[in-house]
Design a protein around this motif. Structure first.
Motif, short mmCIF file in Angstrom:
data_model
loop_
_atom_site.label_atom_id
_atom_site.label_comp_id
_atom_site.label_asym_id
_atom_site.label_seq_id
_atom_site.Cartn_x
_atom_site.Cartn_y
_atom_site.Cartn_z
N ALA A 55 -3.47 -6.39 8.69
CA ALA A 55 -3.72 -5.07 9.25
C ALA A 55 -2.49 -4.18 9.17
O ALA A 55 -2.60 -2.96 9.03
N ARG A 56 -1.31 -4.80 9.26
CA ARG A 56 -0.06 -4.04 9.19
C ARG A 56 0.92 -4.81 8.30
O ARG A 56 1.73 -5.59 8.80
N PRO A 57 0.85 -4.62 6.99
CA PRO A 57 1.74 -5.35 6.07
C PRO A 57 3.21 -5.14 6.43
O PRO A 57 3.64 -4.03 6.76
N GLY A 58 3.97 -6.22 6.38
CA GLY A 58 5.40 -6.14 6.67
C GLY A 58 5.75 -6.18 8.13
O GLY A 58 6.93 -6.09 8.49
N ILE A 59 4.77 -6.34 9.00
CA ILE A 59 5.03 -6.32 10.44
C ILE A 59 5.89 -7.51 10.86
O ILE A 59 5.75 -8.61 10.34
N ASP A 60 6.78 -7.27 11.80
CA ASP A 60 7.53 -8.34 12.45
C ASP A 60 6.82 -8.58 13.78
O ASP A 60 6.96 -7.80 14.72
N ILE A 61 6.05 -9.65 13.85
CA ILE A 61 5.20 -9.86 15.01
C ILE A 61 6.01 -10.04 16.29
O ILE A 61 5.65 -9.52 17.35
N ALA A 62 7.12 -10.75 16.21
CA ALA A 62 7.94 -10.97 17.41
C ALA A 62 8.48 -9.65 17.95
O ALA A 62 8.49 -9.39 19.16
N THR A 63 8.92 -8.77 17.03
CA THR A 63 9.44 -7.46 17.45
C THR A 63 8.35 -6.62 18.07
O THR A 63 8.55 -5.97 19.11
N GLU A 64 7.17 -6.62 17.45
CA GLU A 64 6.05 -5.85 17.98
C GLU A 64 5.59 -6.39 19.33
O GLU A 64 5.20 -5.63 20.22
N TYR A 65 5.64 -7.72 19.47
CA TYR A 65 5.27 -8.32 20.76
C TYR A 65 6.19 -7.80 21.86
O TYR A 65 5.73 -7.42 22.95
N SER A 66 7.47 -7.78 21.58
CA SER A 66 8.44 -7.28 22.57
C SER A 66 8.20 -5.81 22.87
O SER A 66 8.30 -5.37 24.03
N ALA A 67 7.86 -5.04 21.84
CA ALA A 67 7.59 -3.61 22.02
C ALA A 67 6.35 -3.41 22.90
O ALA A 67 6.32 -2.50 23.75
N ARG A 68 5.36 -4.22 22.70
CA ARG A 68 4.15 -4.14 23.53
C ARG A 68 4.48 -4.43 24.99
O ARG A 68 4.01 -3.73 25.90
N GLU A 69 5.28 -5.47 25.21
CA GLU A 69 5.65 -5.81 26.58
C GLU A 69 6.42 -4.65 27.22
O GLU A 69 6.18 -4.30 28.39
N ALA A 70 7.35 -4.07 26.47
CA ALA A 70 8.17 -2.97 27.00
C ALA A 70 7.31 -1.75 27.33
O ALA A 70 7.62 -0.98 28.24
N ALA A 71 6.23 -1.59 26.58
CA ALA A 71 5.35 -0.44 26.78
C ALA A 71 4.26 -0.70 27.82
O ALA A 71 3.40 0.15 28.06
N GLY A 72 4.33 -1.87 28.44
CA GLY A 72 3.31 -2.20 29.44
C GLY A 72 1.97 -2.58 28.85
O GLY A 72 0.95 -2.52 29.54
N GLN A 73 1.97 -2.96 27.58
CA GLN A 73 0.72 -3.35 26.92
C GLN A 73 0.80 -4.79 26.42
O GLN A 73 0.24 -5.14 25.38
N GLY A 74 1.51 -5.61 27.18
CA GLY A 74 1.69 -7.00 26.79
C GLY A 74 0.53 -7.89 27.17
O GLY A 74 -0.56 -7.41 27.51
N GLU A 75 0.77 -9.18 27.12
CA GLU A 75 -0.29 -10.16 27.39
C GLU A 75 -0.81 -10.04 28.81
O GLU A 75 -0.07 -9.74 29.75
N PHE A 76 -2.12 -10.34 28.94
CA PHE A 76 -2.74 -10.34 30.25
C PHE A 76 -3.89 -11.33 30.24
O PHE A 76 -4.61 -11.45 29.25
N LEU A 77 -4.05 -12.07 31.31
CA LEU A 77 -5.16 -13.01 31.47
C LEU A 77 -5.64 -12.94 32.91
O LEU A 77 -4.84 -12.82 33.84
N ASP A 78 -6.95 -12.98 33.09
CA ASP A 78 -7.48 -13.13 34.43
C ASP A 78 -8.71 -14.03 34.37
O ASP A 78 -9.01 -14.63 33.33
N GLU A 79 -9.42 -14.14 35.47
CA GLU A 79 -10.55 -15.07 35.57
C GLU A 79 -11.60 -14.83 34.49
O GLU A 79 -12.24 -15.77 34.02
N SER A 80 -11.76 -13.56 34.09
CA SER A 80 -12.80 -13.23 33.10
C SER A 80 -12.49 -13.80 31.71
O SER A 80 -13.37 -13.87 30.85
#
Length: 213
Positions: A55-80
């Motif tokens: 979907a995003r050629p050349g992406i650095d997944i680890a860097t993007e993961y950190s960026a998502r966390e910093a933007a408040g859009q990181g991992e989330f899990l709940d009962e559902s």
């Protein structure tokens, strides 16, 4: 005698829908597009993360993961995010005196979130916690270490042929292959998968009969 049951995480106890939807939203691609790419890489036997790379050629997944966390859009899990059979199956196993462990290829953050759900498990650990991931033998060495049982007394439950079925079997554990999620369903009837697993199940509740038998 089964002393310990160890369960994979993604598509064994949790749905992966939220995970992939959040990546699609972050990459600004339609959710169905990323889902289709996930299906394509699964069919080819490739790593799930390759869907993001397509979907995003050349992406650095680890860097993007950190960026998502910093933007408040990181991992989330709940009962559902849990499959409906998780709590009843794990509770029933513990009533039988079986040690229940959850251990899979996930981030440390995912481990924190799972522990926050107060699941009926004796231990929850991830590859991020341990610094080693499936299908590496070192991951299953850690599994056996925390299982507090012999390899023959431990059962690993997962959906992925290479990461779960073959790798756990090579480590000496018994294996239950669960037929759900893309990997579990697509590869369920591949000749080598039934041959590598001691049991094939459609629900975690089937583990109660296996352990009790």
């Amino acid at each position: 005698m089964i002393e310990t049951i160890v369960l994979d995480i993604g598509e064994t106890i949790t749905h992966d829908d939220r995970y992939w939807h959040s990546w699609a939203d972050w990459l600004d691609v339609p959710r169905h597009t990323l889902s289709a790419l996930v299906g394509a890489v699964v069919a080819q036997g490739r790593d799930n993360a390759d869907a993001v790379r397509l979907a995003r050629p050349g992406i650095d997944i680890a860097t993007e993961y950190s960026a998502r966390e910093a933007a408040g859009q990181g991992e989330f899990l709940d009962e559902s995010d849990l499959y409906d059979d998780v709590r009843p199956a794990l509770s029933a196993l513990r009533k039988l005196g079986v040690r229940v462990i959850i251990a899979g290829n996930q981030t440390s953050r995912a481990g924190e979130l799972l522990r926050g759900l107060d699941l009926p498990a004796d231990l929850i650990a991830t590859s991020g916690d341990w610094g080693v991931a499936k299908p590496q033998p070192e991951f299953f060495a850690r599994v056996l270490e925390v299982a507090q049982s012999t390899p023959e007394g431990a059962v690993y439950v997962g959906d992925h042929p290479a990461n779960d079925v073959f790798a756990a079997k090579a480590a000496g554990l018994r294996v239950a292959h669960i037929r759900r999620g893309p990997w579990g369903l697509l590869w369920a009837d591949a000749p080598e998968v039934p041959g590598g697993a001691d049991w094939r199940i459609d629900s975690l509740m089937e583990l109660v009969s296996i352990a009790g038998g």
